[in-house]
Motif scaffolding. Structure first.
Motif, PDB file in Angstrom:
ATOM      1  N   GLU A  38       0.821  -1.214   0.000  1.00 39.93           N
ATOM      2  CA  GLU A  38       0.000   0.000   0.000  1.00 39.93           C
ATOM      3  C   GLU A  38       0.854   1.263   0.000  1.00 39.93           C
ATOM      4  N   LEU A  39       1.906   1.271   0.801  1.00 39.47           N
ATOM      5  CA  LEU A  39       2.748   2.463   0.882  1.00 39.47           C
ATOM      6  C   LEU A  39       3.612   2.659  -0.362  1.00 39.47           C
ATOM      7  N   ALA A  40       3.945   1.583  -1.069  1.00 42.90           N
ATOM      8  CA  ALA A  40       4.690   1.715  -2.318  1.00 42.90           C
ATOM      9  C   ALA A  40       3.906   2.540  -3.331  1.00 42.90           C
ATOM     10  N   GLU A  41       2.593   2.458  -3.285  1.00 48.28           N
ATOM     11  CA  GLU A  41       1.748   3.219  -4.205  1.00 48.28           C
ATOM     12  C   GLU A  41       1.836   4.727  -3.964  1.00 48.28           C
ATOM     13  N   ILE A  42       2.292   5.124  -2.775  1.00 52.12           N
ATOM     14  CA  ILE A  42       2.337   6.557  -2.454  1.00 52.12           C
ATOM     15  C   ILE A  42       3.737   7.059  -2.109  1.00 52.12           C
ATOM     16  N   GLY A  43       4.772   6.284  -2.458  1.00 53.72           N
ATOM     17  CA  GLY A  43       6.117   6.817  -2.317  1.00 53.72           C
ATOM     18  C   GLY A  43       7.131   6.018  -1.538  1.00 53.72           C
ATOM     19  N   TRP A  44       6.714   4.994  -0.791  1.00 53.80           N
ATOM     20  CA  TRP A  44       7.699   4.207  -0.034  1.00 53.80           C
ATOM     21  C   TRP A  44       8.487   3.352  -1.017  1.00 53.80           C
ATOM     22  N   ARG A  45       9.813   3.403  -0.907  1.00 57.29           N
ATOM     23  CA  ARG A  45      10.672   2.568  -1.739  1.00 57.29           C
ATOM     24  C   ARG A  45      11.523   1.693  -0.843  1.00 57.29           C
ATOM     25  N   GLY A  46      11.628   0.442  -1.234  1.00 58.68           N
ATOM     26  CA  GLY A  46      12.509  -0.481  -0.535  1.00 58.68           C
ATOM     27  C   GLY A  46      11.865  -1.097   0.687  1.00 58.68           C
ATOM     28  N   PRO A  47      12.646  -1.888   1.376  1.00 59.47           N
ATOM     29  CA  PRO A  47      12.135  -2.561   2.574  1.00 59.47           C
ATOM     30  C   PRO A  47      12.129  -1.614   3.772  1.00 59.47           C
ATOM     31  N   VAL A  48      11.597  -2.082   4.871  1.00 55.49           N
ATOM     32  CA  VAL A  48      11.789  -1.399   6.151  1.00 55.49           C
ATOM     33  C   VAL A  48      13.143  -1.878   6.657  1.00 55.49           C
ATOM     34  N   ALA A  49      14.090  -0.962   6.727  1.00 55.77           N
ATOM     35  CA  ALA A  49      15.441  -1.315   7.140  1.00 55.77           C
ATOM     36  C   ALA A  49      15.623  -1.204   8.648  1.00 55.77           C
ATOM     37  N   GLN A  50      14.775  -0.390   9.286  1.00 59.21           N
ATOM     38  CA  GLN A  50      14.940  -0.140  10.715  1.00 59.21           C
ATOM     39  C   GLN A  50      13.619   0.367  11.272  1.00 59.21           C
ATOM     40  N   VAL A  51      13.287  -0.045  12.489  1.00 66.06           N
ATOM     41  CA  VAL A  51      12.134   0.490  13.214  1.00 66.06           C
ATOM     42  C   VAL A  51      12.640   0.942  14.575  1.00 66.06           C
ATOM     43  N   ASN A  52      12.341   2.194  14.922  1.00 63.89           N
ATOM     44  CA  ASN A  52      12.790   2.752  16.199  1.00 63.89           C
ATOM     45  C   ASN A  52      11.602   3.223  17.011  1.00 63.89           C
ATOM     46  N   GLU A  53      11.793   3.237  18.296  1.00 67.89           N
ATOM     47  CA  GLU A  53      10.806   3.784  19.234  1.00 67.89           C
ATOM     48  C   GLU A  53      11.489   4.896  20.011  1.00 67.89           C
ATOM     49  N   SER A  54      10.755   5.974  20.269  1.00 59.49           N
ATOM     50  CA  SER A  54      11.272   6.986  21.184  1.00 59.49           C
ATOM     51  C   SER A  54      10.183   7.317  22.196  1.00 59.49           C
ATOM     52  N   ALA A  55      10.619   7.706  23.359  1.00 59.18           N
ATOM     53  CA  ALA A  55       9.709   8.113  24.427  1.00 59.18           C
ATOM     54  C   ALA A  55      10.183   9.455  24.963  1.00 59.18           C
ATOM     55  N   ASP A 130       2.717  15.091  28.248  1.00 65.21           N
ATOM     56  CA  ASP A 130       3.686  14.231  28.916  1.00 65.21           C
ATOM     57  C   ASP A 130       3.533  12.814  28.366  1.00 65.21           C
ATOM     58  N   ASP A 131       4.584  12.031  28.511  1.00 61.36           N
ATOM     59  CA  ASP A 131       4.566  10.592  28.198  1.00 61.36           C
ATOM     60  C   ASP A 131       4.162  10.288  26.757  1.00 61.36           C
ATOM     61  N   VAL A 132       4.946  10.827  25.834  1.00 64.36           N
ATOM     62  CA  VAL A 132       4.760  10.577  24.405  1.00 64.36           C
ATOM     63  C   VAL A 132       5.592   9.360  24.003  1.00 64.36           C
ATOM     64  N   ARG A 133       5.013   8.543  23.123  1.00 58.27           N
ATOM     65  CA  ARG A 133       5.759   7.409  22.553  1.00 58.27           C
ATOM     66  C   ARG A 133       5.570   7.427  21.043  1.00 58.27           C
ATOM     67  N   MET A 134       6.705   7.267  20.345  1.00 58.57           N
ATOM     68  CA  MET A 134       6.729   7.337  18.886  1.00 58.57           C
ATOM     69  C   MET A 134       7.302   6.050  18.311  1.00 58.57           C
ATOM     70  N   ILE A 135       6.799   5.680  17.130  1.00 56.37           N
ATOM     71  CA  ILE A 135       7.348   4.576  16.345  1.00 56.37           C
ATOM     72  C   ILE A 135       7.754   5.148  14.988  1.00 56.37           C
ATOM     73  N   TYR A 136       8.988   4.856  14.566  1.00 55.89           N
ATOM     74  CA  TYR A 136       9.506   5.312  13.273  1.00 55.89           C
ATOM     75  C   TYR A 136       9.874   4.090  12.447  1.00 55.89           C
ATOM     76  N   ALA A 137       9.393   4.018  11.209  1.00 56.97           N
ATOM     77  CA  ALA A 137       9.874   3.037  10.242  1.00 56.97           C
ATOM     78  C   ALA A 137      10.804   3.786   9.288  1.00 56.97           C
ATOM     79  N   HIS A 138      11.977   3.213   9.026  1.00 57.70           N
ATOM     80  CA  HIS A 138      12.989   3.844   8.170  1.00 57.70           C
ATOM     81  C   HIS A 138      13.268   2.953   6.963  1.00 57.70           C
ATOM     82  N   SER A 139      13.440   3.568   5.806  1.00 57.26           N
ATOM     83  CA  SER A 139      13.728   2.811   4.591  1.00 57.26           C
ATOM     84  C   SER A 139      15.204   2.450   4.449  1.00 57.26           C
TER      85      SER A 139
END
Length: 187
Positions: A38-55, A130-139
């Motif tokens: 689905e995301l390839a149709e709107i600009g994502w190229r390649g695999p998910v190379a890394q997934v990070n979490e931040s708080a 307060d207490d934010v949590r983020m998920i990042y997918a990186h190409s």
């Protein structure tokens, strides 16, 4: 294929806000965070190379403005899974008509939105709760030698942070202000 995300364009080409469609019942909900087809149709190229979490523990905390220089540039899909943030992407593409312009969007656990940020952008956010949590997918994987950053308080960037900027890391506080000769990132 039908994309399961509602897609909002922004004033900068390539930057997209994705609203996840939730399936809800009395137990709660489920929503898709990532689908390569689905995301390839709107600009994502390649695999998910890394997934990070931040708080981030405190409202006002700013993280950013980070980027990876070519040839290690990356696409990011940024999602807030707890709390609320103002997410900002700044166009650093040297020949872009929107060079040094930015888009800021509110992402929260409640609004079920993600921000798709293409290569050539600096990215950062401010915790609005307060207490934010983020998920990042990186190409692409992280490369320390390609890391760069801009000062999140640089007046030339014009980011209007809604809360006083607090809790910058020493690294982020040390990012330089842009000078008049800043050329941006090559494609």
């Amino acid at each position: 294929m039908t994309v399961r995300f509602e897609i909002e364009t922004t004033p900068i080409e390539g930057l997209l806000v994705l609203k996840r469609r939730r399936i809800t019942d009395e137990r709660g909900h489920i929503s898709r965070l990532f689908c390569s087809d689905e995301l390839a149709e709107i600009g994502w190229r390649g695999p998910v190379a890394q997934v990070n979490e931040s708080a981030s523990r405190f409202a006002g905390t700013v993280r950013g403005m980070h980027f990876q220089s070519p040839p290690f540039s990356e696409i990011k899909l940024v999602t807030c899974v707890a709390g609320c943030i103002l997410d900002v992407a700044i166009d650093l593409r040297r020949n872009s008509p929107t060079f040094l312009n930015h888009v800021a969007v509110e992402l929260s656990a409640d609004n079920a939105c993600s921000f798709l940020i293409p290569e050539g952008f600096a990215h950062g956010f401010q915790a609005l709760t307060d207490d934010v949590r983020m998920i990042y997918a990186h190409s692409a994987p992280y490369h320390a030698e390609a890391e760069g950053g801009l000062s999140p308080t640089d007046p030339r960037l014009g980011v209007a942070w809604p809360l006083p900027v607090r809790h910058l890391s020493p690294r982020d506080a040390g990012h330089p202000l842009l000078d008049a000769d800043y050329q941006g990132l090559a494609a």
